[in-house]
Structures are given as C-alpha cells and as structure tokens.
Scaffold this motif. Structure first.
Motif, PDB file in Angstrom:
ATOM      1  N   THR A   1       0.722   3.895  -2.853  1.00  0.00           N
ATOM      2  CA  THR A   1       0.385   5.571  -2.571  1.00  0.00           C
ATOM      3  C   THR A   1       1.210   6.419  -2.761  1.00  0.00           C
ATOM      4  OG1 THR A   1      -0.862   4.752  -0.783  1.00  0.00           O
ATOM      5  CG2 THR A   1       0.079   7.121  -0.579  1.00  0.00           C
ATOM      6  N   SER A   2       2.672   5.966  -2.803  1.00  0.00           N
ATOM      7  CA  SER A   2       3.694   6.958  -3.243  1.00  0.00           C
ATOM      8  C   SER A   2       3.764   7.265  -4.587  1.00  0.00           C
ATOM      9  CB  SER A   2       5.091   6.188  -2.911  1.00  0.00           C
ATOM     10  OG  SER A   2       6.300   7.089  -3.433  1.00  0.00           O
TER      11      SER A   2
ATOM     12  N   SER B   1       0.769  -1.262  -0.042  1.00  0.00           N
ATOM     13  CA  SER B   1       0.103   0.028  -0.127  1.00  0.00           C
ATOM     14  C   SER B   1       0.824   1.406   0.151  1.00  0.00           C
ATOM     15  CB  SER B   1      -0.772   0.020   1.421  1.00  0.00           C
ATOM     16  OG  SER B   1      -1.833  -1.013   1.291  1.00  0.00           O
ATOM     17  N   ALA B   2       1.967   1.220   0.619  1.00  0.00           N
ATOM     18  CA  ALA B   2       2.927   2.351   0.860  1.00  0.00           C
ATOM     19  C   ALA B   2       3.519   2.758  -0.448  1.00  0.00           C
ATOM     20  CB  ALA B   2       3.981   2.239   1.783  1.00  0.00           C
TER      21      ALA B   2
ATOM     22  N   THR C   1      -8.617  -0.924  -2.430  1.00  0.00           N
ATOM     23  CA  THR C   1      -7.350  -0.151  -1.759  1.00  0.00           C
ATOM     24  C   THR C   1      -6.101  -0.900  -1.944  1.00  0.00           C
ATOM     25  OG1 THR C   1      -8.054  -1.042   0.185  1.00  0.00           O
ATOM     26  CG2 THR C   1      -8.960   1.051  -0.217  1.00  0.00           C
TER      27      THR C   1
ATOM     28  N   GLU D   1      -5.383   9.944  -7.990  1.00  0.00           N
ATOM     29  CA  GLU D   1      -6.073   9.456  -6.617  1.00  0.00           C
ATOM     30  C   GLU D   1      -6.106   7.858  -6.736  1.00  0.00           C
ATOM     31  OE1 GLU D   1     -10.251  10.086  -4.423  1.00  0.00           O
ATOM     32  OE2 GLU D   1      -9.674  11.400  -6.250  1.00  0.00           O
ATOM     33  N   LEU D   2      -5.574   7.221  -5.787  1.00  0.00           N
ATOM     34  CA  LEU D   2      -4.960   6.042  -5.902  1.00  0.00           C
ATOM     35  C   LEU D   2      -6.325   4.907  -6.007  1.00  0.00           C
ATOM     36  CD1 LEU D   2      -3.088   3.513  -6.024  1.00  0.00           C
ATOM     37  CD2 LEU D   2      -3.117   3.621  -3.359  1.00  0.00           C
ATOM     38  N   THR D   3      -7.318   5.189  -5.120  1.00  0.00           N
ATOM     39  CA  THR D   3      -8.545   4.071  -5.159  1.00  0.00           C
ATOM     40  C   THR D   3      -9.492   4.183  -6.435  1.00  0.00           C
ATOM     41  OG1 THR D   3      -8.709   4.295  -2.731  1.00  0.00           O
ATOM     42  CG2 THR D   3     -10.689   3.688  -3.887  1.00  0.00           C
TER      43      THR D   3
ATOM     44  N   THR E   1       1.057   9.450  -5.974  1.00  0.00           N
ATOM     45  CA  THR E   1       1.245  10.698  -5.747  1.00  0.00           C
ATOM     46  C   THR E   1       2.074  11.259  -6.627  1.00  0.00           C
ATOM     47  OG1 THR E   1       0.869  10.316  -3.329  1.00  0.00           O
ATOM     48  CG2 THR E   1       2.203  12.198  -3.774  1.00  0.00           C
TER      49      THR E   1
END
Length: 309
Positions: free
Chosen positions: A139-140, A135-136, A169, A148-150, A143
């Motif tokens: 997300t990185s 997930s990290a 997610t 927008e990830l989801t 960004t």
C-alpha cells in the motif's frame, strides 16, 4: 563436478548461449558445426555479426568438463573474425519448445514505468527476505508511485509476472519465485534466504537475475534422485555429472500452468526422455550448461531498466 563459466561484456546473453552449446561436447555430444573442431573452436557472434569471444571446452578428468571464455578484446585474431563459425542458439530451442526467451521481458516492458517499479520492489523483497512484501508495504509503495494497488496487482498477475490471492489484494509470489514459496526447486541465495522457483529454468535464472551466487536443490521426478547445481562467481557446477533439464509443455495455456510443472531437472537424458514419453509432452532436453544459458536469457535482464509503454 562439471562446470561452465559464462562470458561478460556486450552481447553476454548470446555469448552464454553459445558457451552452453559448446559445453555439450563434454557430455558426448558433437560440436555444433561440421566446420568446428577441437583444434579450432567456434566463436560466438551477435546478431550483427560482431565477434564476442571464443569458448574452449575441455575435459577435466574424463568425466567432468569445463568451458572457459576468451573475450574478443583479449585476442586480436578474434577481432579479425578469422575463426568465425555460426552456433545454434539456445533462444531458438526455447522458441521451438514454446517458451520464447524474451516473453517475460516483453510483458514487463509493456507496463507503465511506475508499475514496473512496483514489480521490481516486490521481487527484491522476496529475494532479500524469502517472503512477499506485506500489505502495508504494498500500500505504501503504491501510494508513493501514484498507483491504485488492487488493479495493478491484478494486471501483474494477468501478465504472469506475479502471483496473488483470489482478490488480488496480496502477493504470494512472483516469477521466478513460486507462490507460497513452495515447489520442488529450492534455491539458496548466497547471503540471503532459501526460495522456491517455479521450474528448473526459473531456478537457474535466479543467480543471473540477482547477480548473486546460489545453490539449487531439486529432484528428478522420474527417479526421485537429487540434482544439485551451484553457481559461484558465474561458474556453474552440478551433480550428477549427466544431469539435464527438460523444457516443454503439457499443452496450451498459461506458461506457469502448462510449462512450469514439467520443466524439471533430471539425473540424465534417458530419464528426461522417459518422463516426456510417460506424460505425452512436447519439448526438448537441455544439458545443464544449456539450461543455465536459458535461465540467463530469460531472467538476466529482469532487474535492468526497460523502455516503458
């Protein structure tokens, strides 16, 4: 052990398809054209009629076979087109089975460039580590790409390019890699991890997609017997020698749900046909060279840049 080597250069995907069908002669199937013969093997042409090269199929020991590729540039006679013969297309057989060869690439090309990049990065991590990104990491990357990830993960899942959890997610897999790394088709990537593929064609497409050697271990669902296929420097070998792949579907619906579960390796064509009858399936039976060509057609360009929407 039977083998077939793919061509290189312009029009490689179509040439692979031609090579695969010519290699059918090694397992007792007629040459694809009445005008072709073992003394004058047909050549492979692209959609514009350009000659790409010639395939020479031969028996190795009465049971095994090989297919060698002669590029047009290496043979002036081929450049003149003096032996040109039309060859049936693996792409046509995929279309007839309800599996358009360019479907995956078209779905990816319809996405914006940053989304395509995220998709590429996810597949690359799975191919390198055998597990989806954390997930990290997701997300990185999102960004950095201004995403927008989801919603993006949901869009990739809706396009059947990725598999995600219920809330979109987290990534659990991505075509051709099976969700949760679980399936009957195990692919040992040379110098990398062992991954699970969604189906036989996906397994065969992984070496083409990555440009890497690989060894596939699977099981004939009709007999329970093992099937092994190995790609080394673009040459495929397989056991047993009469192994085939069934392509088709169990009905309408998303390909990963209606097609992938029934696209399997079989030890021979009789088992594949028996499986098709038993489960009332629509589809076709490909030799291993044909199935390897199908994998290359579907996945060979997945890591290449494409036009963005």
């Amino acid at each position: 052990m039977p083998e077939t080597a793919p061509p290189a250069g312009r029009g490689a995907a179509l040439a692979v398809a031609g090579a695969a069908l010519l290699a059918l002669c090694c397992v007792g199937t007629a040459w694809p054209s009445a005008s072709a013969s073992r003394d004058s093997p047909p050549v492979v042409i692209d959609s514009d009629g350009r000659v790409l090269g010639r395939i020479d199929a031969r028996s190795l020991d009465g049971a095994s076979c090989a297919a060698s590729w002669t590029p047009a540039l290496a043979d002036p006679a081929l450049q003149r087109g003096t032996t040109m013969t039309e060859i049936p297309s693996i792409a046509d057989r995929l279309d007839a089975a309800g599996l358009p060869a360019d479907n995956l690439l078209r779905r990816r090309a319809a996405l914006p460039g940053p989304v395509q990049q995220l998709h590429h990065d996810i597949l690359e991590v799975i191919a390198t580590t055998g597990t989806p990104p954390t997930s990290a990491q997701l997300t990185s990357w999102a960004t950095e790409l201004g995403l927008e990830l989801t919603p993006v993960l949901r869009a990739l899942a809706d396009a059947e390019l990725l598999f995600t959890g219920a809330e979109a997610t987290a990534v659990t897999g991505g075509v051709p890699f099976a969700a949760y790394n679980t399936s009957a088709h195990r692919v040992q990537i040379s110098g990398g991890p062992t991954v699970a593929a969604n189906c036989a064609v996906h397994a065969l497409g992984i070496p083409a997609m990555l440009g890497r050697d690989a060894e596939i271990h699977s099981t004939d669902p009709h007999s329970g017997e093992p099937v092994v296929a190995t790609s080394r420097e673009g040459t495929w070998r397989w056991q047993p020698e009469k192994a085939v792949v069934f392509i088709g579907s169990s009905g309408s619906g998303r390909p990963t749900e209606s097609c992938c579960p029934v696209i399997n390796f079989f030890t021979d064509a009789d088992n594949a046909r028996a499986y098709r009858r038993q489960h009332h399936l629509d589809g076709d039976v490909l030799t291993m060279p044909g199935a390897a060509a199908a994998g290359a057609l579907v996945f060979g360009g997945l890591f290449s840049p494409s036009e963005t929407a």
